[in-house]
Scaffold this motif. Structure first.
Motif, short mmCIF file in Angstrom:
data_model
loop_
_atom_site.label_atom_id
_atom_site.label_comp_id
_atom_site.label_asym_id
_atom_site.label_seq_id
_atom_site.Cartn_x
_atom_site.Cartn_y
_atom_site.Cartn_z
N LEU A 948 34.88 34.55 38.23
CA LEU A 948 35.40 34.69 39.58
C LEU A 948 36.39 35.85 39.60
O LEU A 948 37.12 36.06 38.64
N ALA A 949 36.38 36.58 40.72
CA ALA A 949 37.23 37.76 40.74
C ALA A 949 37.92 37.91 42.07
O ALA A 949 37.40 37.50 43.11
N GLU A 950 39.10 38.50 41.99
CA GLU A 950 39.81 38.87 43.22
C GLU A 950 40.09 40.36 43.11
O GLU A 950 40.75 40.81 42.16
N LEU A 951 39.56 41.13 44.06
CA LEU A 951 39.71 42.57 44.00
C LEU A 951 40.62 42.98 45.14
O LEU A 951 40.34 42.71 46.30
N ARG A 952 41.74 43.63 44.80
CA ARG A 952 42.68 44.03 45.85
C ARG A 952 42.58 45.54 46.06
O ARG A 952 42.73 46.32 45.09
N VAL A 953 42.31 45.91 47.31
CA VAL A 953 42.15 47.32 47.63
C VAL A 953 43.14 47.66 48.72
O VAL A 953 43.15 47.02 49.76
#
Lengths: 985, 444
Positions: A948-953
């Motif tokens: 699971l991933a959380e990508l912050r842009v």
């Protein structure tokens, strides 16, 4: 009045006396004393105690005295650094002296004093001297920069001396240019990538001008430097060659050889139909011949190089055979080299002369030389078919001399002749058999036994002969034992009735009484083969052997190319690439010959090739055979069947065994001159198991036999312990993604296609006898593919490719055999895509995505390892339900969370999301908080692990943050790397 | 580059060491001594040796080993050439290159080595330049020096080192201006048992001794320059003019120097000046053998062959020789098994002959290694290749020099394979032997 008086033994109080003399008022006495001190120093006596007294003599107008003191200082300053400081002022003063000789002498001496404190003081005077008006001082200063660099490299760079040195290449004085080149070359050796000698057409032109006017030594430096240049086209190449050719007439042989190097290299670029090409070839021969009339030491180095030149361009010296004839008073090292070259030049035209000479040599005194001469006769027979008959009769003559070592050597080479020309010269066997008793060297005994076994049907008393060897079976060397075993089995297959007892005897000797695993294994194989299926045994043991090749000792072509670029160096003397022996091998670059004009295929210049290899995480070729044993056991030789379910253990074993027998045995048995291609597989580790079996020949079915030989240890390990990488709570690996290939509820099929890294070289041709493999991994339509380019850089055709993986972290295995249907000819490449399944045996690797691969072809088995991007393993149904995602995110402990930064990525969150989706990274939700986009993503690996991933842009910020959560935190690092690769691709 | 130099004598003592960078311990030579031990003969020590941290490159000259230590990749030929240059320089300075001479002049040698290399880079290797900086010892000068306290070291800048003609110093002056050239040719040949040439070539060298005032520009031309297959020149020779006109044009160094080396290879016919009729035979059963050698002139171009000497390496089994020579004297060295027959001048009317019996060790098997025969000779006033100097012109100076050319032919590696018969029984064999002698005489 000579200096030999200084050699008299040290008297008591000699130092004391010298001290008094050094402090004398009389100039002459002082000088005499310093001379005595120097003399003592040269013979290794310790006179460092006199340091202060000698330094006191330094301030003098007498040049000789000054020089002597300088000599002393260079030797002892290191041991007395504090005292040496006393001398600094005088040095600095001398550097300003109106006499350029003294200026040069001072800066030269200062550079030789390897004391840090003094070095600091050296910088200013050196800077001045590099720009001195007098070229003599400039050229001395240029060398001084190299000295200083040797002592303190950082200092030289900080002070900018390197740039000044580069400027000196454009100096008006050729000697200064030569010394600057020499100094830069030496410095460059410790900075392989610094590009210090930036060669461009302008500098080349300057060097070529200086070449004509500088000293012989300077010419060597300049020529060696020129050899590193790659001309832009054939015209530039030709013009350089034209200007270098006059150096071939130089009296200094080192100049000649360096010029030969430049010409040999640049010649590659000239079109062969050019007139100039032919002229150049003709010009190369006479200087090489002349080198052979020099002193023996020079001859030796020249001969080692000629050996390379003859292999690369035999046409240059093909008419000069006679100069390589051995003279009686040549030193032995020259004789042996000449002999080697004679064979390389032997052809139908000159074979008669060569043979007459070789026969002469075979009666010389030196044993090594005689042996090599006899062997050479055999090589001639194999090389020049027309001469074979004459060679054999010459060898028979030599056998008649009954000189022990001559006879033995002759028998060894006659065996090779039999291999090359079967059924032609067997009439000589009778003569050979007469000498059976005199053979005491293992190689000769083995050769003789091979001959008896191979031609057993024509030798009436073959059984008696072999039996006589059998008596001392356990005292023989392994080579002889193995040969004897094979020979007796051959005999048995040819004359089964009368030799049954003999074969029983040898089999029991080999299997029961021997501790040697090779011997025992071979014994068992024969035993079972014979008892199972004598017809098959006959086919295997008496199979027709491939003819041996003409030139067995040629240097491998890629190595030869590299060595040609190193003509005249130590590498050319040792016939090894510099990286193999130069101390520390400070990143020595592999050199390659430039491609010839017009042949487009070699467009990739050597530099780009190697650079790509480096930046791409170089393919780690598995280092030593020893380490491999464990891995090898896990390599199952045949690829599993293409269908989804894992193959049953028994079938895997069976096929492994079949392959083993089919591929390995024929070469394992008949011939001992070439190593069997798969010797390791029948090696030690299996033998404990085998020895449990009863030695009597029971009726084993082929299946069972195979189980013993090939697979069982591998299988045992493979299906035993669960893979350590996966926590126990996880579901077992899903068997293939075929049923649910596409997540229908998911998004649009594959918008952009999965990320696939560019191809990199996995297996360089140098390490694989000419086979080069480059490749990459890709996931296409849900199938993982290994896409490879196989390039044949050897001289012979390659066939029979097969591939095998070691156990790996995710159970990757070939889903079918390697589809190379046509043989790959020399310089040909072939593209192959190998579909992979993920149902192979599992073992955690370090690093996790490491894959060890074995590739077999008709030549040998090669090993390499490569790393695949973990994104290959992201399956198409990796989209999680929102709720499940939330629950799982909370469920996974925070310790398992890993955070990474991805720098310099200029995509907005939507573009990133769709790009990632191409590689099966699914965005489940998106949230925007204070201008920051948060993407929640999931992916599933082939073995069922969810990540699971959380990508912050953040808009306008090229740095992304990725947080990964997974129950198996080991994969996080790899996933992050894939993220980076996928996004930046 | 070259790191250190050790001079080692015949018995394995290091008697001089010189380091151009940091000091390397003498223990590095142990690897060399090991190889020396293995090679048995000093000539057979391999010139390039590898040790764990260094490379050892050595030459063997005048019963001395010049052993250099290097640490990085350096062209080995460069090192070997340099070592020979060191030996040449010592020879040039002191008349010979031996342990005694080096020890007698150790300080000068040390100074020379210092001038020849800087940090391992060659600095001044031209003898002219060196002699300007470090004067060679002469008896007169050493007497004067001791009286006046003057030194051997010149205090001027070595001018030659920078000019376009580094090999010549300016301001040379002579009262007698002379230029002499010696054309010396060596025949390297291998003849087989029947006297046929297996291989022959000529190595030629032109040695010059030029003592001319000022900056003379010389041109030397040949009658038949196309004879020369391959040439290598002193740096002073202008290569372009040779290419286009086949003349040697040069500003000569001062004093003695080698102007040119050349090579007339086996493709051209090489004249063989003498023939040899030889036979050596042994009896299978008895402890004795016979030897019979005759030498006669073949292609001598009407000149006399002098300094004729025959060296035969006998089979190991030969214990002694009882021979008679019609001319000259012979010696047989029991230890090395070398038979030397010193003949002197060859008289075509009365051919020299060496004949007699050989004793082999009783009970040992017949000799198995073939003997080999080497010939040494000299022919004055003849270049066997036929090369002739046609003229020498001088430009740039006004005076008239004395000019002269001398020719000399020598045997280089001149080797003949030998007949060796083994007879079964004494009586029969003797007849057979005589008969073979007849056959041989007619066959040559």
């Amino acid at each position: 009045m000579t200096d030999s008086k200084y050699f008299t033994t040290t008297k008591k109080g000699e130092i004391f006396e010298l001290k008094a003399e050094l402090n004398s008022d009389k100039k002459e006495k002082k000088k005499e004393a310093v001379k005595k001190v120097i003399a003592s120093m040269t013979v290794g006596k310790d006179v460092s105690a006199l340091f202060p007294d000698v330094v006191n003599c330094m301030q003098t107008d007498n040049l000789e005295l000054k020089k002597l003191v300088y000599l002393y200082l260079m030797n002892y300053a290191k041991s007395q650094p504090d005292m040496a400081i006393m001398a600094v002022n005088t040095f600095v003063k001398d550097c300003e002296d109106p006499n350029p000789l003294i200026r040069a002498l001072a800066v030269r001496t200062m550079g030789c004093i390897r004391v840090d404190k003094i070095t600091e003081y050296l910088c200013e005077p050196l800077r001045k001297c590099l720009k001195d008006e007098d070229p003599y001082v400039r050229k001395t200063a240029a060398v001084c920069v190299a000295k200083l660099h040797d002592i303190n490299a950082q200092l030289v760079e900080d002070q900018g001396f390197l740039d000044t040195l580069k400027d000196l290449i454009s100096d008006s004085n050729p000697m200064v240019v030569a010394n600057a080149v020499a100094a830069l070359s030496e410095i460059a050796e410790s900075h392989p990538n610094s590009n210090l000698l930036d060669l461009n057409p302008q500098t080349i032109n300057k060097l070529l001008t200086a070449l004509n006017e500088c000293t012989e030594w300077g010419q060597i430096f300049i020529l060696d430097c020129l050899a590193n240049y790659t001309p832009r086209d054939d015209r530039e190449s030709q013009s350089i060659c034209e200007r270098v050719t006059p150096r071939l007439s130089h009296a200094n042989s080192a100049v000649v050889l360096s010029a030969v190097k430049v010409l040999m290299k640049f010649m590659e670029m000239l079109p062969k139909d050019l007139d100039y090409y032919g002229t150049l070839l003709k010009k190369l021969a006479p200087p090489l011949v002349t080198l052979l009339s020099a002193e023996p030491e020079l001859q030796y180095v020249a001969l080692r190089n000629i050996n390379l030149i003859v292999q690369r361009r035999p046409e240059i010296l093909k008419h000069e055979m006679k100069v390589f004839f051995v003279k009686y008073n040549d030193p032995i090292y020259v004789k042996l080299e000449k002999l080697d070259i004679m064979i390389r030049l032997a052809s139908q035209a000159n074979i008669a002369q060569v043979l007459a000479e070789l026969k002469e040599y075979a009666t010389e005194v030196d044993v090594d030389f005689v042996r090599k001469a006899v062997r050479a006769i055999g090589r001639c027979a194999i090389k020049v078919e027309q001469s074979a008959e004459r060679c054999v009769s010459t060898l028979l003559d030599l056998i008649q001399t009954k000189v022990n070592y001559v006879v033995q050597e002759a028998i060894v080479v006659i065996k090779d002749i039999f291999r090359k020309y079967p059924n032609k010269y067997e009439s000589v066997i009778a003569t050979l058999c007469e000498n059976l008793d005199s053979l005491d060297e293992p190689e000769a005994r083995a050769a003789m036994i091979w001959i008896v076994g191979e031609y057993a049907e024509r030798i009436d008393n073959a059984d008696e002969l072999l039996e006589s060897f059998l008596e001392g079976f356990h005292d023989e060397s392994t080579q002889v034992q193995l040969q004897l075993l094979t020979a007796i089995v051959k005999l048995f297959l040819k004359k089964p009735t009368e030799t049954q007892e003999l074969v029983q005897q040898v089999l029991s000797l080999a299997t029961q009484d021997s501790d040697n695993p090779d011997l025992r294994d071979r014994g068992y194989i024969y035993w079972r083969l014979l008892s199972t299926d004598p017809v098959a045994a006959k086919e295997v043991v008496l199979a027709e052997k491939p003819l041996i090749s003409e030139e067995t000792d040629l240097i491998e072509p890629t190595l030869l190319e590299e060595l040609i670029c190193h003509i005249g160096t130590l590498a050319s003397v040792y016939h090894k690439p510099p990286s193999a022996f130069v101390e520390g091998s400070r990143g020595v670059q592999h050199k390659r010959l430039p491609g010839s004009a017009g042949s487009g295929e070699s467009a990739d210049s050597p530099d780009t090739g190697s650079a790509a290899g480096v930046s791409e995480a170089p393919p780690a070729v598995i280092p030593s055979q020893g380490d491999l044993l464990g891995d090898l056991l896990n390599l199952d030789l045949t690829p599993p069947t293409t269908s989804g379910p894992p193959p049953a253990p028994s079938s895997g074993m069976q096929m492994g065994a079949m392959d083993l027998l089919g591929g390995g045995l024929d070469s394992l048995m008949g011939d001992e001159s070439e190593p069997p291609p798969v010797p390791q597989r029948t090696d030690t580790p299996q033998s404990p198991q085998l020895s449990h079996q009863s030695p009597s020949p029971p009726d084993y079915s082929p299946t069972e036999l195979g189980g013993d030989l090939g697979g069982s240890p591998a299988m045992g390990a493979g299906f035993g312990a669960p893979p350590t990488a996966m926590p126990a709570s996880f579901p077992p690996p899903v068997s293939g993604g075929l049923d649910d290939l596409f997540d229908l509820g998911g998004s649009v099929g594959m918008p952009m296609g999965a990320y696939s890294p560019p191809k990199s070289i996995w297996l360089p041709a140098m390490k694989a006898k000419g086979l080069e493999i480059s490749g990459t991994f890709a996931r296409r339509a849900g199938v993982i593919q290994m896409e490879m380019t196989l390039t044949n850089k050897a001289m012979s055709i390659m066939t029979d490719f097969a591939i095998q993986f070691n156990r790996n972290s995710f159970g990757l295995a070939p889903a079918g055999p390697l589809q190379v249907l046509t043989p790959v000819g020399p310089n040909q490449s072939i593209e192959v895509a190998l579909p992979l399944s993920t149902v192979g045996p599992v073992m955690k690797m370090e690093p996790l995505t490491n894959l060890q691969v074995a590739v077999k072809n008709n030549i040998d088995v090669f090993y390499f390892s490569s790393q695949y991007p973990i994104s290959m393993l992201f399956v198409e149904d990796g989209k999680m339900e929102r709720q499940v995602f939330l629950a799982t995110w909370k469920d996974i402990p925070n310790d398992n969370e890993a955070q990474f930064q991805i720098k310099d990525c200029h995509l907005n969150s939507d573009a990133a999301s769709s790009k990632l989706q191409g590689s099966n990274v699914f965005t489940i939700a998106k949230r925007t908080v204070e201008g920051q986009d948060m993407l929640y993503q999931s992916m599933k690996l082939t073995n069922g692990i969810w990540v699971l991933a959380e990508l912050r842009v953040q808009a306008g910020n090229p740095n992304y943050t990725v947080s990964l959560k997974c129950r198996a935190p080991e994969v996080s690092q790899c996933v992050f790397q894939s993220y980076e690769a996928m996004l930046k691709n | 580059m070259i790191h250190s130099l050790f001079l080692i004598n015949h018995t394995g003592d290091i008697f001089l060491e010189k380091h151009w960078k940091s000091v390397i311990g003498r223990s590095v030579c142990d690897y060399f001594f090991e190889a020396r031990e293995k090679a048995v003969e000093p000539e057979n020590v391999p010139p390039v040796l590898q040790t764990p941290h260094h490379y050892l490159i050595s030459i063997y000259r005048g019963k001395l080993f010049f052993l250099s230590v290097i640490q990085t990749e350096v062209p080995p030929l460069f090192v070997i050439e340099f070592l020979h240059r060191v030996a040449d320089t010592i020879q040039d300075y002191f008349g010979e290159c031996s342990e005694g001479v080096i020890k007698d002049n150790v300080v000068t040698v040390y100074e020379l080595l210092e001038e020849m290399l800087d940090n391992g880079f060659p600095l001044a290797t031209e003898s002219n330049v060196l002699k300007e900086m470090i004067r060679p010892p002469t008896i007169l000068r050493s007497v004067v020096n001791t009286l006046t306290g003057a030194s051997n070291v010149g205090d001027t800048l070595p001018t030659g080192q920078l000019s376009n003609v580094p090999w010549r110093r300016v301001g040379v002056k002579y009262t007698n201006n002379e230029a002499y050239f010696d054309v010396i040719e060596e025949i390297d040949a291998i003849l087989d048992k029947s006297g046929t040439t297996v291989f022959a070539e000529i190595q030629g060298v032109i040695e010059a001794c030029v003592r001319l005032t000022g900056m003379p520009d010389l041109t030397l031309s040949f009658m038949n320059p196309r004879l020369l297959d391959d040439v290598s020149f002193h740096p002073c020779v202008r290569f372009k003019r040779w290419e286009s006109e086949r003349v040697l044009s040069f500003i000569p160094p001062d004093g003695n120097f080698t102007l040119m080396n050349y090579h007339v290879s086996s493709q051209n016919l090489v004249a063989i000046p003498v023939y040899v009729k030889q036979s050596i035979s042994f009896f299978e059963t008895g402890p004795c053998g016979r030897l019979d050698i005759t030498i006669g002139p073949k292609q001598t171009m009407g000149k006399t062959v002098e300094g004729l000497m025959v060296t035969i390496h006998m089979p190991k089994a030969v214990l002694s020789a009882n021979l008679t020579a019609t001319q000259g004297t012979y010696t047989y060295d029991l230890a090395t098994k070398v038979l030397v027959w010193d003949i002197g001048k060859l008289n075509p009317q009365k051919l020299p002959n060496l004949k007699g019996s050989l004793t082999t060790q009783a009970g040992t098997p017949k000799p198995e290694d073939n003997p080999s025969l080497n010939i040494d000779l000299k022919i004055q006033q003849l270049a066997i290749s036929g090369l002739k100097v046609s003229r020498l012109d001088m430009y740039g100076e006004k005076y008239k020099p004395f000019k002269g050319v001398k020719y000399l032919t020598k045997a280089g590696k001149f080797q003949i394979y030998i007949y060796m018969f083994i007879f079964l029984e004494n009586l029969m064999s003797y007849l057979l032997f005589e008969w073979l002698q007849c056959v041989l005489k007619h066959s040559i």
